[in-house]
Scaffold this motif. Structure first.
Motif, PDB file in Angstrom:
ATOM      1  N   GLN A 135       0.810  -1.217   0.000  1.00  0.00           N
ATOM      2  CA  GLN A 135       0.000   0.000   0.000  1.00  0.00           C
ATOM      3  C   GLN A 135       0.848   1.275   0.000  1.00  0.00           C
ATOM      4  OE1 GLN A 135      -2.748  -0.309   3.291  1.00  0.00           O
ATOM      5  NE2 GLN A 135      -3.438  -2.362   2.680  1.00  0.00           N
TER       6      GLN A 135
ATOM      7  N   THR B 134       2.689   4.315  -1.227  1.00  0.00           N
ATOM      8  CA  THR B 134       2.497   5.122  -2.436  1.00  0.00           C
ATOM      9  C   THR B 134       3.808   5.260  -3.194  1.00  0.00           C
ATOM     10  OG1 THR B 134       2.896   7.131  -1.131  1.00  0.00           O
ATOM     11  CG2 THR B 134       0.604   6.433  -1.447  1.00  0.00           C
ATOM     12  N   ASN B 135       3.712   5.296  -4.495  1.00  0.00           N
ATOM     13  CA  ASN B 135       4.901   5.451  -5.327  1.00  0.00           C
ATOM     14  C   ASN B 135       5.506   6.856  -5.166  1.00  0.00           C
ATOM     15  OD1 ASN B 135       4.865   2.875  -6.440  1.00  0.00           O
ATOM     16  ND2 ASN B 135       3.329   3.488  -7.976  1.00  0.00           N
TER      17      ASN B 135
ATOM     18  N   LYS C 160      11.063   4.301   2.883  1.00  0.00           N
ATOM     19  CA  LYS C 160       9.691   3.911   3.219  1.00  0.00           C
ATOM     20  C   LYS C 160       9.625   2.461   3.695  1.00  0.00           C
ATOM     21  CE  LYS C 160       7.451   7.159   0.023  1.00  0.00           C
ATOM     22  NZ  LYS C 160       6.624   7.287  -1.213  1.00  0.00           N
TER      23      LYS C 160
END
Length: 306
Positions: free
Chosen positions: A187, A189-190, A196
């Motif tokens: 989940q 986000t790009n 991250k």
């Protein structure tokens, strides 16, 4: 060496050969013809065997000598001894021809085992006198074990060129960065960055060396929570539970990815890490016939596994 009461029976292989020949040929005379000996010599060998073991192996009361029950039991065991003796003679002959008594091989556990086991099976079919000893390590532990145990071959991901070794490239080996399909890591986000990923549980395989050297760059993310495992099979099963993410060899998870049970993490720099592995052997071992044979079988096996 302590004395064993079972060492007292003074029989020999010549007597067992005579016993075997008489049973197969049907008579002392025919056994003598097969073995190129006089009938009296065959009879003498059988008499000596009976004296040595203090048992009658033939019943001579009838027109034709017949094996007694004891004789049948002795014959069965005697043939097993003769088979082992032939194996020993074959082994001695092959050792004189340059076969090693044992070769030790160290394999990184990340490699697919199918070609390794297939090579071992084919090696065994050659009936060489050489024993194979296969040892599994991980990362820099492979080279450490190779040196410590003076192994003759290693299958390794990391190789530093040295004049005393000969290295042959193997097909490239790919690792995929994966997590269970339901893992929250998907989940993110790009772009999916290393920073991250550090918020999730990382599952590395521990280096098996006693003094691990530098791990291949790019394989660790520095996550605050890590769960180290000792092998890739355990790591795969752990990731399948839904906890954590990590690198796994493509051959180990291709089916799980195809079924979408595991999903590749689309890391910004790429979710695939490629190794260019080698099979390495010592130059001084080139003369060993067992080493050369097993190395050839390994190369053939990995070539067919591509």
């Amino acid at each position: 060496m302590s004395f064993n009461k079972f060492d007292q029976y003074d029989w020999n292989l010549d007597q067992l050969r005579a016993l075997d020949a008489v049973d197969r040929c049907g008579s002392f005379a025919q056994a003598g013809k097969e073995l190129g000996r006089a009938t009296s010599a065959i009879s003498y060998a059988i008499n000596q065997l009976e004296t040595a073991i203090d048992l009658a192996v033939f019943d001579r009361s009838g027109h034709r000598a017949e094996l007694t029950e004891d004789g049948q039991a002795v014959l069965a065991q005697g043939r097993a001894v003769l088979d082992r003796a032939r194996d020993l003679n074959r082994s001695v002959h092959k050792l004189r021809e340059g076969w090693e008594s044992e070769i030790q091989v160290v394999v990184d556990g990340i490699f697919p085992m199918v070609p390794v086991l297939d090579a071992m099976r084919k090696f065994g079919q050659e009936r060489t006198p050489t024993r194979l000893r296969l040892m599994t390590e991980y990362l820099t532990g492979v080279a450490e074990r190779f040196e410590r145990d003076q192994a003759v071959l290693m299958l390794t991901l990391q190789y530093q060129d040295e004049l005393r070794f000969v290295a042959t490239p193997l097909p490239r080996l790919e690792l995929l960065l994966v997590a269970h399909a339901d893992n929250p890591v998907h989940q993110i986000t790009n772009p999916v960055t290393r920073q991250k990923l550090r918020d999730f549980v990382e599952k590395p395989v521990e280096d098996s060396a006693t003094k691990p050297r530098q791990r291949a760059s790019g394989l660790l993310f520095g996550a605050e929570q890590t769960l180290s495992l000792s092998d890739f099979q355990s790591k795969r099963e752990a990731i399948r539970t839904g906890v954590g993410f990590g690198w796994l060899p493509r051959h180990l998870i291709a089916e799980l990815v195809a079924k979408k049970e595991l999903r590749v993490i689309e890391l910004e720099e790429g979710g695939v890490h490629t190794f260019n592995p080698y099979i390495v052997h010592r130059r001084e071992e080139l003369a060993g016939r067992g080493t050369r044979l097993f190395r050839r079988l390994l190369l053939e096996g990995f070539k067919g596994y591509e």
